[in-house]
Design an enzyme around this catalytic site. Structure first.
Site, PDB file in Angstrom:
ATOM      1  N   HIS A 175     157.502  88.241  62.516  1.00  0.00           N
ATOM      2  CA  HIS A 175     157.802  89.522  63.504  1.00  0.00           C
ATOM      3  C   HIS A 175     159.279  89.278  63.733  1.00  0.00           C
ATOM      4  CE1 HIS A 175     156.553  85.958  65.958  1.00  0.00           C
ATOM      5  NE2 HIS A 175     157.579  86.076  66.690  1.00  0.00           N
ATOM      6  N   HIS A 191     162.048  90.201  66.662  1.00  0.00           N
ATOM      7  CA  HIS A 191     162.409  90.715  68.208  1.00  0.00           C
ATOM      8  C   HIS A 191     163.499  91.641  68.350  1.00  0.00           C
ATOM      9  CE1 HIS A 191     160.042  87.109  69.984  1.00  0.00           C
ATOM     10  NE2 HIS A 191     160.550  86.494  68.925  1.00  0.00           N
TER      11      HIS A 191
HETATM   12  P1  5GP Z   1     157.771  83.908  68.746  1.00  0.00           P
HETATM   13  O1  5GP Z   1     158.010  82.896  69.693  1.00  0.00           O
HETATM   14  O2  5GP Z   1     156.681  83.506  68.088  1.00  0.00           O
HETATM   15  O3  5GP Z   1     159.155  84.293  67.922  1.00  0.00           O
HETATM   16  O4  5GP Z   1     157.682  85.218  69.356  1.00  0.00           O
HETATM   17  C1  5GP Z   1     156.133  85.675  69.779  1.00  0.00           C
HETATM   18  C2  5GP Z   1     156.568  86.904  70.892  1.00  0.00           C
HETATM   19  O5  5GP Z   1     155.362  87.566  71.290  1.00  0.00           O
HETATM   20  C3  5GP Z   1     157.045  86.147  72.327  1.00  0.00           C
HETATM   21  O6  5GP Z   1     158.004  87.082  72.449  1.00  0.00           O
HETATM   22  C4  5GP Z   1     155.985  86.437  73.362  1.00  0.00           C
HETATM   23  O7  5GP Z   1     156.355  86.869  74.374  1.00  0.00           O
HETATM   24  C5  5GP Z   1     155.214  87.605  72.486  1.00  0.00           C
HETATM   25  N1  5GP Z   1     153.772  87.606  72.638  1.00  0.00           N
HETATM   26  C6  5GP Z   1     152.860  86.665  72.766  1.00  0.00           C
HETATM   27  N2  5GP Z   1     151.629  87.194  73.132  1.00  0.00           N
HETATM   28  C7  5GP Z   1     151.664  88.492  73.045  1.00  0.00           C
HETATM   29  C8  5GP Z   1     150.656  89.464  73.081  1.00  0.00           C
HETATM   30  O8  5GP Z   1     149.207  89.067  73.262  1.00  0.00           O
HETATM   31  N3  5GP Z   1     151.242  90.875  73.121  1.00  0.00           N
HETATM   32  C9  5GP Z   1     152.452  91.106  72.823  1.00  0.00           C
HETATM   33  N4  5GP Z   1     152.734  92.406  72.949  1.00  0.00           N
HETATM   34  N5  5GP Z   1     153.232  90.234  72.814  1.00  0.00           N
HETATM   35  C10 5GP Z   1     152.859  88.951  72.808  1.00  0.00           C
END
Ligand code: 5GP
Length: 139
Positions: free
Chosen positions: A102, A104
């Site tokens: 993903h 951001h």
């Molecule tokens: P990472 O830390 O893997 O780069 O980012 C994961 C992102 O997913 C985080 O910014 C977190 O807030 C978001 N996130 C985690 N769980 C969920 C969810 O159930 N739904 C949505 N829409 N975002 C989520």
């Protein structure tokens, strides 16, 4: 690390848990982050599964970054942003918490630092309001 199809974003893609969708096509889904680091923080994921950048099929990057650009323009307009932070983590050592590739997208205002990564859950009505602003800018 092998891809686990029980991760949260895989469940979102299968419609097993809800999300605030911004747009989608056959390649990507864009939706609001539930723990936004700034107002308007959103995510773009490819539909094709991979843990992260390193194991992704390169064919996903064109549609993914086309969507990232489209969303970056929309959040800039929606939040009258001075800049856009585009962020992507690979592996827990790098800060990754959801193991489906993903990106951001965060609209930034000069002088306003982002809140902590995976901090506080935002109120659903605020996420809905910010999603509506982005959808309007997407046209
Ligand atoms: P990472 O830390 O893997 O780069 O980012 C994961 C992102 O997913 C985080 O910014 C977190 O807030 C978001 N996130 C985690 N769980 C969920 C969810 O159930 N739904 C949505 N829409 N975002 C989520």
């Amino acid at each position: 690390m092998t891809y686990d199809d029980q991760n949260i974003f895989a469940k979102i893609l299968r419609g097993q848990i809800p999300c605030e969708t911004l747009f989608e096509d056959e390649h990507v889904l864009a939706f609001m982050d539930i723990m936004p680091q700034v107002d308007g923080h959103c995510l773009v994921i490819p539909k094709r599964p991979s843990v992260g950048l390193l194991d992704a099929d390169p064919s996903v990057f064109g549609p993914l970054f086309t969507a990232v650009q489209r969303l970056s323009k929309a959040v800039t307009q929606a939040f009258d942003a001075d800049g856009v932070t585009v962020m992507q983590f690979n592996g827990s050592a790098a800060g990754q918490t959801v193991f489906h590739l993903h990106v951001h997208v965060m609209p930034r205002k000069a002088g306003i630092p982002p809140r902590p990564h995976t901090g506080k859950m935002e109120a659903p009505e605020i996420i809905e309001k910010n999603a509506a602003l982005i959808r309007a800018a997407l046209g």
